[in-house]
Design a protein around this motif. Structure first.
Motif: not given
Length: 126
Positions: A47, A62, A81, A84, A88
């Motif tokens: 990530v 992302i 984050l 979203l 995810d």
């Protein structure tokens, strides 16, 4: 041995935000933090991470939505984050790779080339 503990996961609606925290145990090793995730039925994937020069790296899926950061002591890492999406949804894990610049053999043996993982925190987006 380094222990990592993640927190901050939860259930949110699409478009929502969460902030994950990874706290590492005290160590004289230098720690380089990164984040991974594993969705149901899929392999664990990268990530975000700090590179050896301190710059940040992100997975293409992302980029622009998640932000990695850390405390100055290097023991605590955060993953913000935002935006979203249901895709995810996954268990999010932090990982640390340890190293040392110490000339001491014992420190080198205990720190260099070591890798540790946390237990993960669940993020569910609906």
């Amino acid at each position: 041995h380094v222990q990592l503990v993640e927190s901050g996961g939860g259930s949110v609606a699409a478009g929502g935000s969460l902030k994950l925290t990874c706290l590492g145990s005290r160590t004289y090793c230098d720690m380089r933090m990164s984040w991974y995730r594993q969705a149901p039925g899929k392999e664990r994937e990268f990530v975000a991470a700090f590179a050896s020069d301190g710059s940040t790296q992100y997975a293409a899926s992302i980029k622009g939505r998640f932000t990695i950061s850390q405390e100055s002591n290097g023991r605590t890492s955060y993953l913000q984050l935002d935006g979203l999406e249901p895709e995810d949804t996954a268990i999010y894990y932090c990982k640390t790779e340890t190293s040392t610049t110490s000339p001491t053999y014992q420190h080198k043996r205990r720190c260099n080339g070591k890798e540790y993982w946390g237990q993960g925190t669940q993020v569910t987006v609906s």
